[in-house]
Design a protein around this motif. Structure first.
Motif, PDB file in Angstrom:
ATOM      1  N   THR A  68       0.821  -1.219   0.000  1.00 22.10           N
ATOM      2  CA  THR A  68       0.000   0.000   0.000  1.00 22.10           C
ATOM      3  C   THR A  68       0.848   1.259   0.000  1.00 22.10           C
ATOM      4  N   SER A  69       2.040   1.207   0.615  1.00 25.29           N
ATOM      5  CA  SER A  69       2.887   2.405   0.593  1.00 25.29           C
ATOM      6  C   SER A  69       3.466   2.637  -0.803  1.00 25.29           C
ATOM      7  N   ASN A  70       3.725   1.580  -1.555  1.00 25.87           N
ATOM      8  CA  ASN A  70       4.209   1.738  -2.931  1.00 25.87           C
ATOM      9  C   ASN A  70       3.128   2.318  -3.837  1.00 25.87           C
ATOM     10  N   THR A 130      -3.969   6.798   3.459  1.00 22.61           N
ATOM     11  CA  THR A 130      -5.427   6.839   3.289  1.00 22.61           C
ATOM     12  C   THR A 130      -6.084   5.633   3.966  1.00 22.61           C
ATOM     13  N   LEU A 131      -5.521   4.434   3.742  1.00 20.77           N
ATOM     14  CA  LEU A 131      -6.058   3.240   4.370  1.00 20.77           C
ATOM     15  C   LEU A 131      -5.888   3.259   5.888  1.00 20.77           C
ATOM     16  N   TYR A 132      -4.745   3.759   6.351  1.00 19.97           N
ATOM     17  CA  TYR A 132      -4.488   3.837   7.788  1.00 19.97           C
ATOM     18  C   TYR A 132      -5.467   4.795   8.452  1.00 19.97           C
ATOM     19  N   LEU A 137     -12.578   4.045  11.381  1.00 19.24           N
ATOM     20  CA  LEU A 137     -13.568   2.973  11.541  1.00 19.24           C
ATOM     21  C   LEU A 137     -13.498   2.345  12.933  1.00 19.24           C
ATOM     22  N   LEU A 138     -12.275   2.152  13.441  1.00 23.67           N
ATOM     23  CA  LEU A 138     -12.122   1.495  14.738  1.00 23.67           C
ATOM     24  C   LEU A 138     -12.340   2.430  15.921  1.00 23.67           C
ATOM     25  N   THR A 139     -12.126   3.731  15.734  1.00 21.04           N
ATOM     26  CA  THR A 139     -12.225   4.663  16.867  1.00 21.04           C
ATOM     27  C   THR A 139     -13.453   5.551  16.820  1.00 21.04           C
ATOM     28  N   ALA A 140     -14.268   5.458  15.798  1.00 19.98           N
ATOM     29  CA  ALA A 140     -15.466   6.295  15.715  1.00 19.98           C
ATOM     30  C   ALA A 140     -16.466   5.855  16.781  1.00 19.98           C
ATOM     31  N   PRO A 141     -16.947   6.790  17.595  1.00 16.52           N
ATOM     32  CA  PRO A 141     -17.892   6.405  18.653  1.00 16.52           C
ATOM     33  C   PRO A 141     -19.279   6.098  18.078  1.00 16.52           C
ATOM     34  N   HIS A 142     -19.880   5.041  18.601  1.00 16.91           N
ATOM     35  CA  HIS A 142     -21.239   4.646  18.257  1.00 16.91           C
ATOM     36  C   HIS A 142     -22.057   4.685  19.541  1.00 16.91           C
TER      37      HIS A 142
END
Length: 183
Positions: free
Chosen positions: A3-5, A11-13, A19-24
């Motif tokens: 992905t870095s190449n 963008t993916l990071y 996605l993992l830290t967004a509060p629901h």
């Protein structure tokens, strides 16, 4: 590296981090997907640890020596402790308020007490047998007309091997409440 190449790493990071830290929100409880994944990861690790805890203490096969038999009952207690501690850590890692979880467990305990009375009886009897040790693995016992050599003392039931070679599974509640003859 891939992905870095392609200049997609940042963008993916950032997308995965969001996605993992967004509060629901569910009712008044706020959680993230990262916390839920962490919960299941800690449960998985504790389940794997309790499954292989015998290898850490050198229990790799069947051995009939007295110190190995004595160690076997402590391994069962240690496995139970690892599962309970793993569940506690996983619950604390989610960030959910423990007071709400305690209310749910309080309601569930009533159902467990009524619906699973014999299983809870066998579980508590197994814990008592592990600490009281009226007999050990390798002893020849007789209970309720069944006789055999003790192969395993588990949390819910114990295994005996009869003289004819058959395996007898006896609930721990019967072992604790019945008359046991230890030959």
């Amino acid at each position: 590296v891939f992905t870095s190449n392609l200049n997609l790493y940042s963008t993916l990071y950032a997308g995965l981090g969001h996605l993992l830290t967004a509060p629901h929100t569910l009712g008044s409880t706020v959680f993230t997907l990262g916390n839920i994944l962490l919960f299941f990861f800690i449960l998985f690790v504790s389940a794997q640890l309790q499954q292989y805890i015998g290898y850490f203490f050198g229990d790799v096969g069947e051995d009939s020596r007295a110190e190995v038999r004595h160690r076997g009952s402590w391994l069962v207690a240690l496995r139970l402790l690892l599962v309970v501690v793993g569940f506690g850590l996983a619950t604390a890692a989610t960030g959910l308020p423990l007071s709400k979880i305690a209310i749910v467990f309080g309601a569930l305990s009533v159902g467990i007490g009524l619906g699973l009375q014999s299983i809870v009886n066998n579980l508590v009897s197994g814990i008592i047998l592990i600490f009281e040790r009226p007999f050990h693995v390798g002893d020849f016992i007789e209970v309720a007309g069944k006789a055999g050599r003790v192969q395993d003392i588990g949390i819910r039931s114990s295994k005996l091997t009869s003289v004819s070679g058959s395996e007898i599974i006896v609930p721990n509640g019967d072992l604790l409440s019945g008359h046991v003859i230890n030959w």
